[in-house]
Design a protein around this motif. Structure first.
Motif, short mmCIF file in Angstrom:
data_model
loop_
_atom_site.label_atom_id
_atom_site.label_comp_id
_atom_site.label_asym_id
_atom_site.label_seq_id
_atom_site.Cartn_x
_atom_site.Cartn_y
_atom_site.Cartn_z
N SER A 87 -14.21 1.95 1.67
CA SER A 87 -14.68 3.21 2.25
C SER A 87 -15.46 2.97 3.53
N TYR A 88 -15.91 1.73 3.75
CA TYR A 88 -16.65 1.38 4.97
C TYR A 88 -15.74 0.83 6.07
N PHE A 89 -14.48 0.57 5.74
CA PHE A 89 -13.56 -0.04 6.71
C PHE A 89 -12.96 1.05 7.60
N LYS A 90 -12.83 0.75 8.87
CA LYS A 90 -12.23 1.68 9.83
C LYS A 90 -10.80 2.01 9.40
N GLY A 91 -10.49 3.30 9.32
CA GLY A 91 -9.14 3.76 8.99
C GLY A 91 -8.85 3.88 7.52
N CYS A 92 -9.83 3.49 6.67
CA CYS A 92 -9.60 3.49 5.23
C CYS A 92 -10.22 4.71 4.56
N GLU A 93 -9.55 5.15 3.51
CA GLU A 93 -10.05 6.22 2.67
C GLU A 93 -9.93 5.75 1.21
N VAL A 94 -10.94 6.06 0.41
CA VAL A 94 -10.90 5.78 -1.02
C VAL A 94 -10.84 7.13 -1.73
N PRO A 95 -9.64 7.61 -2.05
CA PRO A 95 -9.50 8.95 -2.62
C PRO A 95 -10.08 9.02 -4.02
N GLN A 96 -10.40 10.25 -4.44
CA GLN A 96 -10.88 10.47 -5.81
C GLN A 96 -9.77 10.29 -6.82
N ALA A 97 -8.53 10.52 -6.42
CA ALA A 97 -7.39 10.40 -7.34
C ALA A 97 -6.14 10.05 -6.53
N GLY A 98 -5.11 9.63 -7.22
CA GLY A 98 -3.83 9.35 -6.58
C GLY A 98 -3.64 7.89 -6.27
N TRP A 99 -4.30 7.42 -5.21
CA TRP A 99 -4.22 6.03 -4.79
C TRP A 99 -5.61 5.42 -4.76
N ASP A 100 -5.67 4.10 -4.91
CA ASP A 100 -6.97 3.44 -4.88
C ASP A 100 -7.53 3.41 -3.45
N VAL A 101 -6.66 3.12 -2.49
CA VAL A 101 -7.06 3.07 -1.08
C VAL A 101 -5.89 3.59 -0.25
N ILE A 102 -6.20 4.30 0.81
CA ILE A 102 -5.20 4.68 1.81
C ILE A 102 -5.70 4.21 3.17
N TYR A 103 -4.86 3.46 3.88
CA TYR A 103 -5.22 2.94 5.21
C TYR A 103 -4.28 3.55 6.25
N ARG A 104 -4.87 4.15 7.28
CA ARG A 104 -4.09 4.75 8.36
C ARG A 104 -4.48 4.10 9.69
N ASN A 105 -3.47 3.78 10.48
CA ASN A 105 -3.71 3.21 11.81
C ASN A 105 -2.74 3.85 12.79
N PRO A 106 -3.23 4.73 13.66
CA PRO A 106 -2.34 5.44 14.60
C PRO A 106 -1.63 4.50 15.57
N GLU A 107 -2.13 3.29 15.74
CA GLU A 107 -1.50 2.33 16.65
C GLU A 107 -0.36 1.57 15.96
N GLY A 108 -0.23 1.74 14.64
CA GLY A 108 0.86 1.10 13.91
C GLY A 108 0.41 -0.16 13.19
N ILE A 109 1.05 -0.42 12.09
CA ILE A 109 0.77 -1.60 11.26
C ILE A 109 2.09 -2.35 11.09
N GLN A 110 2.13 -3.60 11.54
CA GLN A 110 3.37 -4.36 11.47
C GLN A 110 3.50 -5.06 10.13
N MET A 111 4.68 -4.87 9.50
CA MET A 111 5.00 -5.54 8.25
C MET A 111 5.66 -6.90 8.53
N PRO A 112 5.62 -7.81 7.57
CA PRO A 112 6.21 -9.14 7.78
C PRO A 112 7.69 -9.11 8.16
N ASP A 113 8.42 -8.09 7.69
CA ASP A 113 9.85 -8.01 8.00
C ASP A 113 10.13 -7.29 9.32
N GLY A 114 9.08 -6.94 10.06
CA GLY A 114 9.26 -6.35 11.38
C GLY A 114 9.07 -4.85 11.45
N ASP A 115 9.04 -4.16 10.31
CA ASP A 115 8.84 -2.71 10.31
C ASP A 115 7.44 -2.37 10.84
#
Length: 293
Positions: A87-115
């Motif tokens: 909850s203290y990390f930039k771009g992170c949300e710790v929702p009350q329900a659903g997912w444990d953490v959601i991370y958003r980065n408008p500049e994009g997040i690169q996956m190991p396979d190139g996505d």
């Protein structure tokens, strides 16, 4: 004192989170008396075997059992630490329900396979082996559904204690079939920290800061109440009822009564076998058994 070198969380935020985690321990910080010690029914025979085989004292084996009981219920509290720090990390949300953490980065997040994706949805586990096949399948299906709903995301199973440092496709079974997807991944905690912070050693640095901060919080006046467990003293008081016996056997009798106080051969019969004829002693032992419930 060394300077603070965590760029992703301030020293005050980290201290606040550590304090909140310690407070989550709640009732586990409460002192143990004999009734609480036996609330889940102690196995007296195992306790006596363990004491002899491991060559420990009664005090050590009782304290070990108290620690085991406290430890058994503390995993959720450590899960709170691992999850809610984000909850203290930039771009992170710790929702009350659903997912444990959601991370958003408008500049994009690169996956190991190139996505490139802009959101990561996270399910978090303390250890890699805490999910059975049904739980794994349910979690994987949830992640599949999220990717079908949002094709600009990835889903991570983040493990605090993974088998090794990794960021790999999560291969599991659903309805007996092997499944995997490049955007559904198993990620160790160190690599998740690296994705969020851009620092490969971010998790290492957090771990290095943690002991000092915990000690600082624990040593703050009135911040943490130190338990005053009375179990061993109460057991010794019960053992003292069994007169004319060795200390070892008297303590064994007190331990036996934790689990066997209503069993045939215990209570008055056991006193007779020990040579005791004292009705007062018998009454006190029955009162002890009754208090244990």
């Amino acid at each position: 004192m060394m300077g603070w070198n965590l760029d992703f969380i301030t020293e005050e935020q980290f201290k606040c989170h550590v304090r909140a985690t310690i407070m989550k321990y709640g009732e586990k910080l409460e002192s143990y008396d004999l009734k609480r010690f036996n609330s889940n029914l102690i196995d007296p025979i195992k306790l006596i075997f363990d004491k002899s085989v491991y060559r420990t004292s009664w005090e050590e084996i009782v304290n070990n059992e108290i620690f085991r009981q406290r430890d058994k219920s503390s995993n959720n509290d450590i899960g709170y630490f691992h999850q809610n720090i984000f909850s203290y990390f930039k771009g992170c949300e710790v929702p009350q329900a659903g997912w444990d953490v959601i991370y958003r980065n408008p500049e994009g997040i690169q996956m190991p396979d190139g996505d490139i994706v802009h959101t990561i949805y996270v399910e978090m586990k303390n250890k890699h082996n805490t999910m059975n096949s049904a739980s794994s399948a349910k979690t994987y299906i949830k992640m599949q559904g999220q990717i079908l709903e949002d094709d600009d995301c990835a889903c991570f199973l983040v493990e605090a204690i993974a088998k090794k440092s990794q960021n790999i496709k999560w291969a599991t079974k659903v309805d007996g079939k092997n499944v995997q997807h490049r955007l559904i991944r198993r990620v160790s905690m160190d690599q998740f920290y690296a994705i969020l912070t851009g620092d490969d050693e971010a998790f290492y640095k957090m771990c290095m800061a943690l002991p000092g901060v915990i000690n600082s919080v624990v040593n703050e006046e009135d911040s943490v109440e130190v338990p005053n467990d009375t179990v061993i003293d109460e057991l010794r008081n019960v053992a003292s009822l069994y007169t004319d016996q060795t200390e070892e056997l008297s303590m064994a009798m007190a331990v036996y009564m934790l689990g066997f106080n209503t069993y045939s051969g215990f209570g008055n019969k056991i006193i007779q076998r020990l040579g005791g004829k004292n009705e007062g002693m018998l009454k006190r032992i029955y009162e002890y058994a009754k208090r244990l419930g």
